[in-house]
Design a protein around this motif. Structure first.
Motif, short mmCIF file in Angstrom:
data_model
loop_
_atom_site.label_atom_id
_atom_site.label_comp_id
_atom_site.label_asym_id
_atom_site.label_seq_id
_atom_site.Cartn_x
_atom_site.Cartn_y
_atom_site.Cartn_z
N ILE A 10 72.50 138.03 113.21
CA ILE A 10 71.12 138.16 113.71
C ILE A 10 70.21 137.04 113.20
O ILE A 10 69.00 137.06 113.45
N GLY A 11 70.79 136.08 112.49
CA GLY A 11 70.00 134.93 112.05
C GLY A 11 68.98 135.28 110.98
O GLY A 11 69.16 136.22 110.21
N LEU A 12 67.88 134.53 110.97
CA LEU A 12 66.80 134.75 110.00
C LEU A 12 65.74 135.64 110.64
O LEU A 12 65.15 135.27 111.66
N VAL A 13 65.50 136.82 110.05
CA VAL A 13 64.59 137.80 110.64
C VAL A 13 63.64 138.34 109.58
O VAL A 13 63.82 138.12 108.37
N ALA A 14 62.64 139.06 110.02
CA ALA A 14 61.71 139.72 109.11
C ALA A 14 62.42 140.84 108.34
O ALA A 14 63.41 141.40 108.82
N PRO A 15 61.94 141.17 107.14
CA PRO A 15 62.61 142.19 106.32
C PRO A 15 62.85 143.51 107.05
O PRO A 15 63.96 144.05 107.02
N ALA A 16 61.81 144.04 107.69
CA ALA A 16 61.96 145.34 108.35
C ALA A 16 63.00 145.26 109.47
O ALA A 16 63.77 146.20 109.68
N PRO A 61 48.31 144.79 92.46
CA PRO A 61 48.87 144.68 93.81
C PRO A 61 49.90 143.56 93.87
O PRO A 61 49.99 142.73 92.96
N LEU A 62 50.68 143.52 94.96
CA LEU A 62 51.68 142.49 95.16
C LEU A 62 51.38 141.72 96.44
O LEU A 62 51.03 142.31 97.46
N GLU A 63 51.55 140.42 96.38
CA GLU A 63 51.42 139.61 97.59
C GLU A 63 52.73 139.57 98.37
O GLU A 63 52.74 139.31 99.57
N VAL A 64 53.84 139.81 97.69
CA VAL A 64 55.14 139.80 98.33
C VAL A 64 55.33 141.11 99.09
O VAL A 64 55.02 142.19 98.56
N PRO A 65 55.84 141.09 100.33
CA PRO A 65 56.09 142.33 101.06
C PRO A 65 57.08 143.23 100.31
O PRO A 65 57.97 142.74 99.61
N ASP A 79 65.55 137.01 99.83
CA ASP A 79 64.87 135.94 100.54
C ASP A 79 65.87 135.14 101.35
O ASP A 79 67.07 135.49 101.42
N GLU A 80 65.40 134.05 101.96
CA GLU A 80 66.24 133.27 102.86
C GLU A 80 67.32 132.47 102.13
O GLU A 80 68.19 131.87 102.79
N PHE A 81 67.33 132.49 100.80
CA PHE A 81 68.36 131.80 100.04
C PHE A 81 69.52 132.75 99.69
O PHE A 81 70.28 132.48 98.77
#
Length: 333
Positions: A10-16, A61-65, A79-81
């Motif tokens: 599915i390649g590179l996608v959003a976390p959800a 709070p967190l800036e990371v999802p 992450d993407e790595f």
């Protein structure tokens, strides 16, 4: 006997999207369906296990999802790595006991590392290289399938990860960063990162040889897309009241290493344990470096601690601090 299997990239996608894809696929499969290997990457996020508590585990709070996956395990940085993969397998094709799923399902991953010259080992649900964890895994039963997920970790950003974890003190955070540098490793620390196509070819061959599957390139069907999309709203809802901290008063850094800190009024204790033994101890009560080293070298029992502490302070204090140290330390059975 060999089985046909689907390889879905599915390649590179959003976390959800990534987590909804394997959950939706698993829930949609019928009995005797072909096993699936889902391959992909996702943008950076913190991923909690299904039984963890958001407020207890993470800094606010967190800036990371942040996302809570429908699988077990602890808090992980994704992450993407990382090249993530998920085995989605009808239950009738699996070894009988869930405890055997990890050894069976992760064997091709180990074979892949070894093909690249890295002599990895499996410790419970984790993959280790040169005494450090290089990969974890999580599993669950969804619908008629077992789901087993892991990843090839190319780079682990320790500094980013520790900023996301709920820490009682900055001292705890600093110790965590130092301990992670010993407890964890990644691919790029041992050799150059391969092209994705090269890694895929080796992993594909290892899966086919190890699991006796014959892959075909596949994609989500229209119905599977609908099943994925049906899961997305559930992943978007984070219940801060759900679950608990996986390790009371601290964090598991790998299967052998735990960092904990407990406060009792203005008093506090911080303990790092490795293989069920003390590795590092700090108290709010002032002790010399030599005295702290004697505590670390003692057996992890309240009696052994009291025997050392009574040489450093009055009996009542020794009993108090020995109990607080033992109540703080995570000593696995």
């Amino acid at each position: 006997m060999r089985s046909a299997a689907r390889w879905i990239d599915i390649g590179l996608v959003a976390p959800a999207t990534f987590h909804a894809t394997y959950a939706g696929l698993a829930d949609h499969q019928v009995a005797n369906a072909a096993p699936i290997l889902l391959w992909g990457r996702t943008t950076e996020h913190i991923c909690l296990g299904q039984h963890q508590n958001l407020m207890a585990e993470l800094a606010q709070p967190l800036e990371v999802p942040v996302l809570q996956r429908p699988l077990g395990g602890g808090t992980v940085w994704v992450d993407e790595f990382q090249y993530c993969f998920v085995l989605i397998v009808p239950l009738e094709l699996l070894p009988g006991r869930p405890q055997e799923w990890f050894e069976w399902g992760l064997a091709p991953m180990l074979a892949t590392y070894r093909r690249f010259g890295m002599e990895v080992e499996l410790h419970a649900q984790d993959v280790w290289l040169d005494g450090r964890k290089i990969g974890g895994s999580g599993a669950a039963t969804i619908g008629n399938c077992a789901v087993l997920a892991s990843s090839f970790l190319m780079h682990f950003p320790i500094a980013h990860f520790v900023q996301c974890i709920a820490c009682p003190t900055e001292g705890f955070r600093n110790w965590m960063a130092e301990a992670l540098s010993v407890a964890m490793t990644d691919w790029q620390s041992h050799q150059s990162v391969p092209d994705e196509s090269v890694l895929v070819k080796v992993f594909w061959d290892s899966l086919q040889a190890g699991l006796k599957w014959d892959f075909i390139q596949s994609a989500l069907s229209a119905d599977e897309v609908l099943a994925r999309d049906a899961v997305l709203p559930e992943l978007a809802e984070l219940d801060a009241s759900n679950g608990k901290r996986l390790v009371p008063d601290g964090i598991k850094l790998n299967a052998r290493t735990f960092l904990t800190e407990k406060h009792d009024g203005t008093n506090w204790v911080r303990v790092l344990t490795v293989d069920g033994k003390f590795s590092r101890i700090m108290l709010s009560r002032v002790l010399s470096a030599e005295q702290l080293e004697k505590l670390v070298l003692s057996s992890p029992t309240i009696e052994a601690l009291q025997a050392e502490l009574i040489l450093m302070m009055p009996l009542g204090e020794a009993e108090y601090w020995a109990a607080l140290i033992m109540n703080t330390a995570f000593i696995s059975a």
